[in-house]
Each structure stands twice: as structure tokens, then as C-alpha cells.
Design a protein around this motif. Structure first.
Motif, PDB file in Angstrom:
ATOM      1  N   THR A 141       0.829  -1.200   0.000  1.00 45.36           N
ATOM      2  CA  THR A 141       0.000   0.000   0.000  1.00 45.36           C
ATOM      3  C   THR A 141       0.865   1.252   0.000  1.00 45.36           C
ATOM      4  O   THR A 141       1.492   1.575   0.998  1.00 45.36           O
ATOM      5  CB  THR A 141      -0.921   0.024   1.235  1.00 45.36           C
ATOM      6  OG1 THR A 141      -0.135  -0.384   2.348  1.00 45.36           O
ATOM      7  CG2 THR A 141      -2.097  -0.899   1.078  1.00 45.36           C
ATOM      8  N   ALA A 142       0.900   1.897  -1.130  1.00 45.53           N
ATOM      9  CA  ALA A 142       1.559   3.187  -1.363  1.00 45.53           C
ATOM     10  C   ALA A 142       2.594   3.604  -0.320  1.00 45.53           C
ATOM     11  O   ALA A 142       2.342   4.480   0.503  1.00 45.53           O
ATOM     12  CB  ALA A 142       0.489   4.270  -1.492  1.00 45.53           C
ATOM     13  N   LYS A 199       5.690   5.574   1.286  1.00 42.19           N
ATOM     14  CA  LYS A 199       6.198   6.930   1.039  1.00 42.19           C
ATOM     15  C   LYS A 199       7.696   7.016   1.310  1.00 42.19           C
ATOM     16  O   LYS A 199       8.433   7.651   0.586  1.00 42.19           O
ATOM     17  CB  LYS A 199       5.487   7.921   1.966  1.00 42.19           C
ATOM     18  CG  LYS A 199       4.122   8.337   1.469  1.00 42.19           C
ATOM     19  CD  LYS A 199       3.610   9.465   2.347  1.00 42.19           C
ATOM     20  CE  LYS A 199       2.112   9.636   2.194  1.00 42.19           C
ATOM     21  NZ  LYS A 199       1.525  10.202   3.405  1.00 42.19           N
ATOM     22  N   ASP A 237       9.878  -0.582   4.176  1.00 39.83           N
ATOM     23  CA  ASP A 237       9.065   0.600   4.444  1.00 39.83           C
ATOM     24  C   ASP A 237       9.522   1.156   5.792  1.00 39.83           C
ATOM     25  O   ASP A 237       9.330   0.522   6.830  1.00 39.83           O
ATOM     26  CB  ASP A 237       7.577   0.206   4.496  1.00 39.83           C
ATOM     27  CG  ASP A 237       6.682   1.427   4.623  1.00 39.83           C
ATOM     28  OD1 ASP A 237       7.125   2.418   5.244  1.00 39.83           O
ATOM     29  OD2 ASP A 237       5.551   1.392   4.115  1.00 39.83           O
ATOM     30  N   HIS A 273       5.583   2.066  -8.094  1.00 33.43           N
ATOM     31  CA  HIS A 273       5.173   2.636  -6.803  1.00 33.43           C
ATOM     32  C   HIS A 273       5.450   4.131  -6.781  1.00 33.43           C
ATOM     33  O   HIS A 273       6.397   4.589  -6.143  1.00 33.43           O
ATOM     34  CB  HIS A 273       5.907   1.931  -5.662  1.00 33.43           C
ATOM     35  CG  HIS A 273       5.656   0.456  -5.650  1.00 33.43           C
ATOM     36  ND1 HIS A 273       6.431  -0.432  -6.344  1.00 33.43           N
ATOM     37  CD2 HIS A 273       4.684  -0.278  -5.060  1.00 33.43           C
ATOM     38  CE1 HIS A 273       5.957  -1.656  -6.173  1.00 33.43           C
ATOM     39  NE2 HIS A 273       4.897  -1.593  -5.401  1.00 33.43           N
ATOM     40  N   SER A 282       4.212   6.489  -5.298  1.00 37.07           N
ATOM     41  CA  SER A 282       3.927   7.258  -4.077  1.00 37.07           C
ATOM     42  C   SER A 282       5.193   7.625  -3.310  1.00 37.07           C
ATOM     43  O   SER A 282       5.140   8.373  -2.341  1.00 37.07           O
ATOM     44  CB  SER A 282       3.025   6.420  -3.175  1.00 37.07           C
ATOM     45  OG  SER A 282       3.670   5.199  -2.881  1.00 37.07           O
ATOM     46  N   GLU A 335       8.384   9.145  -1.732  1.00 36.37           N
ATOM     47  CA  GLU A 335       8.868  10.524  -1.584  1.00 36.37           C
ATOM     48  C   GLU A 335      10.319  10.584  -1.121  1.00 36.37           C
ATOM     49  O   GLU A 335      11.057  11.486  -1.482  1.00 36.37           O
ATOM     50  CB  GLU A 335       7.988  11.275  -0.571  1.00 36.37           C
ATOM     51  CG  GLU A 335       6.570  11.507  -1.080  1.00 36.37           C
ATOM     52  CD  GLU A 335       5.619  11.933   0.020  1.00 36.37           C
ATOM     53  OE1 GLU A 335       6.091  12.189   1.147  1.00 36.37           O
ATOM     54  OE2 GLU A 335       4.410  11.987  -0.251  1.00 36.37           O
ATOM     55  N   CYS A 338      12.318   7.870 -10.083  1.00 35.20           N
ATOM     56  CA  CYS A 338      11.547   8.893  -9.367  1.00 35.20           C
ATOM     57  C   CYS A 338      12.450  10.072  -9.025  1.00 35.20           C
ATOM     58  O   CYS A 338      12.934  10.190  -7.897  1.00 35.20           O
ATOM     59  CB  CYS A 338      10.846   8.324  -8.136  1.00 35.20           C
ATOM     60  SG  CYS A 338      11.797   7.172  -7.160  1.00 35.20           S
TER      61      CYS A 338
END
Ligand SMILES: [Zn+2]
Length: 544
Positions: A150-151, A153, A174, A199, A201, A203, A221
């Protein structure tokens, strides 16, 4: 017969009878569903064709394994268009078609399998009266469905060795949930960038200092903030200091010799060791070894000719040196003695060498060959350096070496990387103090390195640029290299000085992964390892 505790409540089953054995319970069970659907066309059927017995295993009860003799019915498919004429009844949940174990038993076995692997699970299951083979457990693990990601960050990436030195993979953690979210089969740019693109999401990415991960993140990214790992930066710093100390071996040895001479002198003064009143002649040992002086002379000559405008080729011909060596000196400002990281064991043979010398054997080559047979592992030049100070006449007394303590550059770089307050009793504190007092360059490099650590600890990224300039001003080659590395990756290293995130927990996860891998004696496939690392400790796994 009423059986609320024995049978899975989500299945339409009825217990007819049971038999108790010392090690097991046999249950006679029938299905009570009045109708069932054809697995091919989905048509509901009531018409029974026949029935047969299937043995199904369940969770143990009261220390006995539980075995069901389930009467399963076969139905006619009434749909005339359906290819299937007869089919076996299906259970919607709890028991897969053809299965020999209830799903609740499979779930427990999978959980144990994820925690302990194949063979240990077999042994553990035996303790609570379940018979299962290792390959069954592994098959159950392989049937687990990976949880959807799930996304995330804020993630951390690092590599792990699948086969050390040969095959590496990538682990992705994560950092917010402290969980491994994926394992990649290699550490190529393309593999990681593909994963990152799936993915969007993300950052913030914390990573080691390898160019591979940096390239993949920048490619996939570019908006994500990259953080270089603090531990790796400090490791690089420590290696930098170590390389610098390699160039200071002569000075380090000098300090060690002086110190042990002082200590011997002190013992003599205190009258502890009578008969050692003669001061050992240490001067001869403090000279740079012959070969170092030769290299230094060559270096000076090369620099002289270079300043006169000679080409590399011409210098090489004039000085009868290889062009490669000349080219090496060409870019250097100062002479850096080639340091050996190995320590010779010549002092172990000193007594023998002296004895042979006085017996008349005064050839370094012959002595070298003699002690080589006795376990001397170093070069003939070392033997030569030892015996060249011995007088030729056998009547004169031979000088004895002062046995200086030896500390490797690696060890010293660790000690010098600590504050004096943190030095502990087992460390040669007196030597370290003397080393710093007598060698301003070592002291200066140590202070620069300590300042770097301090800035990182205090998260003063704004002073990193100033620090780099200061390190460059020191003129020390290895520090210059370190600064070059920082400047190439400046943004990420700056983040390491300011961000609250780090790769610390990723390193922890890599250790956990190594543990799991070793439990499987290196026979784990990537897929199995991936499932165990990600699903272990996760109670919500599902199977296909
Ligand atoms: Zn059908």
C-alpha cells in the motif's frame, strides 16, 4: 451426534461416530448439504450418483491427531449442455477440492513453516501430533499470496548477498511501518527502477552509497529525496583515515619504538630488570628501510625532471624506470611510501639469527632461506634490514632490537576515531597520546575526521561545505579522495546530515534475512526466501 468443538463450523458436516486410539481420534463424518453446484457449469444439482470415503486431517485434539473419514458424495450434472456428467461435491470454504487437510490445519502449518522453514517445521509439528513432510510445508509457503503493497512513502533500499561475492539481491523496507515490503532478485539499475515506477507514491529513499541505486532512483523517481546512509559514510571516513595511516607507518613505528625504549629505561631505573643497563641502540632501526629510501630518491628525481619539462616517456628512459611508475609519481605532490599492511614476524627469529651470525653465517640470503623453513613468512629484504646493522666481527656484541608494539592501520583508525574520553583501559592510551603529540599531521587528520563525525551527530549539514574545504586544505591525498566522493553525491550526503531517516533499520532487516537464509542451509530459492522474509510474523497471510 452433536460436535460443535470437533469439526470446522463453516462446513456442512455431521459427526456420525468416533473411535479413540492412544495416538489418534478417528471421526466418521458425512456431508449434510442437500445440493451442490457443478464446478464446470455452475448448475445446482440434487441428484446423487454415489459416494466414497476420503481421509482428511485436522488440527489435533487433546494431544491426539484427528483423522476424518469423510463420506463425500458424487452428483449428476443435470445441465444437458455441460461436458461434465458426474462431479464430486465442493465445499465453499474450509476444504479445497482434492485436499487431504482442512484449511485451518494448513494455516497453522504455513505459519510454522514461515517461522522455521521446512525440516524444523516437520519436527515441531510432530510435537503436537501432526505428521507433515518438509516438502509439504514448503509447498504451502509457496502457495501464499503476497500482501499488496500500500503506497509506501519512505523506503530504504540495500543489497544482500544471496551467494556472497557472486549473487546479490535488493531488499526494500518501508521505513514507516518497519516492514520488508519486497525483495528483488538482483541489484541492477533496471530492476530497481522498474519496481520504483510501479510505486509512484515514494517521496524519500534512503540508500547506501553505490552508484547503482542512486542511478535507479534518479531515473525512476527524480522527485524523490535521496538520503545516503550515515553508517556507510562513516565507514568510508574510517577507511580514508586507514589509508592515510598506511602512509604514516614509519612514523607510527618510530613512536612505538621510542615508547618501548622509554619503558625499558624506566624499568632499568627502577631496578626491576637488573643487567639491562645498556641502552638498546634504536637509532639504526629508525632509519627508513633501504627500499623506501630508494623509492623516495626516485620520486625526487622524477619531480626534478618533470619541473624541467621532460615528458613521462623521456623521464622513464633517462632514469631507467617503467613509464607506469613515472606516470604514478607525475600527479603526486608528495612522496607516499608504499605501505605494507602485513606485519613481519622477524623478531621471533632474532635470537636464531644472532646465533647463526656469530657462528659465521653472515649471508642474508642464506639466513632468509634458513628461517623460511622455520616459519618466517616475510621477504629477504626484511632479513637484510635486520642483519645489516650487525658487526662483521664475531667478537663484538650484537645489538638487540627494541620490540615495539605493532598496531594495524585499521585498528588505529578505529581508536583515533574515538574521543579521548571514550578510550578504554585495554587500549594503548599512552602510545596513542604520544602518537598524537609527536605527529602533528596525524593529529590534524584525526581532528578533521572527528569534526566530521561531530557535524553528522549534531545534524549540522550547513557546515559540510566548509568541512570539505578544510579537508582539502590539509593536502592529505586520501582525504581529498573522500571529499571528491562527497561532492559527487553531495545532495544525498547533505540529507544524511539533516534528515531524520536513515538506513539503520534496513541493515537490521538484512541481518534478519541472512538469518532466515542460513536456516535453510543456503538451499532456499529466491521465491521461498522472499515469501519467508516478507510474510514471517505477519498473521494475515492467505493462500491460493
Ligand atoms: Zn455441469
Amino acid at each position: 451426534m452433536d460436535s460443535p468443538f470437533l469439526l470446522p463450523s463453516n462446513l456442512d458436516l455431521e459427526l456420525l461416530d468416533y473411535e479413540l486410539y492412544p495416538d489418534r481420534i478417528d471421526l466418521q463424518v458425512i456431508s449434510t448439504a442437500a445440493s451442490t453446484c457443478c464446478p464446470v457449469c455452475g448448475h445446482l444439482s440434487h441428484k446423487i450418483h454415489s459416494c466414497y470415503h476420503r481421509i482428511i486431517h485436522d488440527l489435533p485434539s487433546g494431544g491426539r491427531r484427528v483423522q476424518l473419514h469423510l463420506q463425500v458424495r458424487k452428483y449428476f450434472c443435470k445441465n444437458t449442455n455441460c461436458q461434465r456428467k458426474i462431479f464430486t461435491e465442493r465445499f465453499v470454504t474450509g476444504l479445497a477440492s482434492y485436499a487431504r487437510r482442512f484449511e485451518r490445519l494448513n494455516h497453522v502449518l504455513t505459519g510454522i513453516g514461515l517461522e522455521s522453514g521446512g525440516n524444523p517445521s516437520t519436527r515441531q509439528a510432530r510435537h503436537f501430533s501432526v505428521k507433515v513432510s518438509a516438502s509439504t510445508v514448503l509447498r504451502l509457503i509457496k502457495k501464499c499470496i503476497m500482501p499488496s503493497i500500500t503506497a509506501p512513502k519512505i523506503i530504504g533500499v540495500d543489497d544482500y548477498a544471496f551467494k556472497k561475492g557472486r549473487k546479490y539481491g535488493t531488499v526494500i523496507v518501508d521505513l514507516e511501518t518497519h516492514r520488508v515490503i519486497d525483495l528483488l532478485p538482483d541489484r541492477e539499475v533496471k530492476t530497481l527502477s522498474t519496481w520504483l515506477l510501479e510505486h509512484p507514491s515514494i517521496e524519500i529513499v534512503s540508500r547506501d552509497r553505490s552508484n547503482t541505486y542512486a542511478a535507479a532512483i534518479t531515473e525512476a523517481c527524480p522527485q524523490a529525496e535521496q538520503i545516503a546512509d550515515r553508517w556507510h559514510i562513516l565507514k568510508n571516513l574510517s577507511e580514508t583515515v586507514e589509508r592515510f595511516l598506511d602512509t604514516q607507518r614509519v612514523e607510527i613505528k618510530e613512536t612505538a619504538l621510542k615508547l618501548s625504549q622509554q619503558q625499558q629505561q624506566k624499568s632499568v631505573n627502577e631496578g626491576i630488570t637488573a643487567g639491562m643497563s645498556e641502552t638498546p641502540p634504536i637509532e639504526s632501526q629508525l632509519q627508513k628501510p633501504v627500499f623506501v629510501r630508494k623509492y623516495q630518491d626516485n620520486f625526487v628525481k622524477v619531480k626534478e625532471l618533470q619541473s624541467k619539462g621532460y615528458s613521462i616517456r623521456k623521464i622513464a628512459t633517462t632514469l631507467k624506470m617503467s613509464r607506469r611508475t613515472v606516470a604514478k609519481y607525475w600527479n603526486r605532490i608528495e612522496f607516499v611510501p608504499k605501505a605494507s599492511r602485513k606485519r613481519s614476524n622477524i623478531l621471533d627469529f632474532e635470537a636464531y639469527l644472532q646465533q647463526r651470525w656469530q657462528q659465521g653465517q653472515q649471508s642474508a640470503k642464506a639466513l632468509y632461506e634458513e628461517i623460511s623453513d622455520k616459519g618466517f613468512t616475510y621477504s629477504q629484504a626484511t632479513v637484510y634490514n635486520m642483519v645489516r646493522k650487525y658487526p662483521k666481527s664475531v667478537l663484538e656484541p650484537l645489538p638487540t632490537s627494541v620490540k615495539a608494539a605493532y598496531y594495524s592501520s585499521k585498528q588505529l583508525s578505529i581508536w583515533l576515531g574515538m574521543y579521548q574520553n571514550d578510550w578504554e583501559d585495554y587500549m594503548p592510551i599512552e602510545f596513542l597520546r604520544k602518537l598524537l603529540d609527536e605527529n602533528p599531521l596525524i593529529k590534524a587528520v584525526r581532528e578533521i575526521a572527528l569534526e566530521f563525525r561531530q557535524l553528522m551527530k549534531a545534524k549540522q549539514g550547513d557546515q559540510l561545505q566548509d568541512w570539505c574545504n578544510k579537508a582539502l586544505e590539509s593536502g592529505v591525498e586520501s582525504l581529498k579522495g573522500f571529499v571528491r566522493g562527497i561532492r559527487q553525491d553531495f545532495k544525498a550526503i547533505f540529507q544524511a546530515f539533516t534528515s531524520e531517516w536513515s538506513n539503520g533499520q534496513v541493515e537490521g532487516q538484512v541481518n534478519r534475512l541472512k538469518n532466515i537464509k542460513r536456516q535453510m542451509y543456503g538451499r532456499a530459492s529466491f521465491e521461498l526466501l522472499r515469501k519467508r522474509v516478507i510474510l514471517m510474523g505477519n498473521p494475515n497471510f492467505h493462500q491460493m
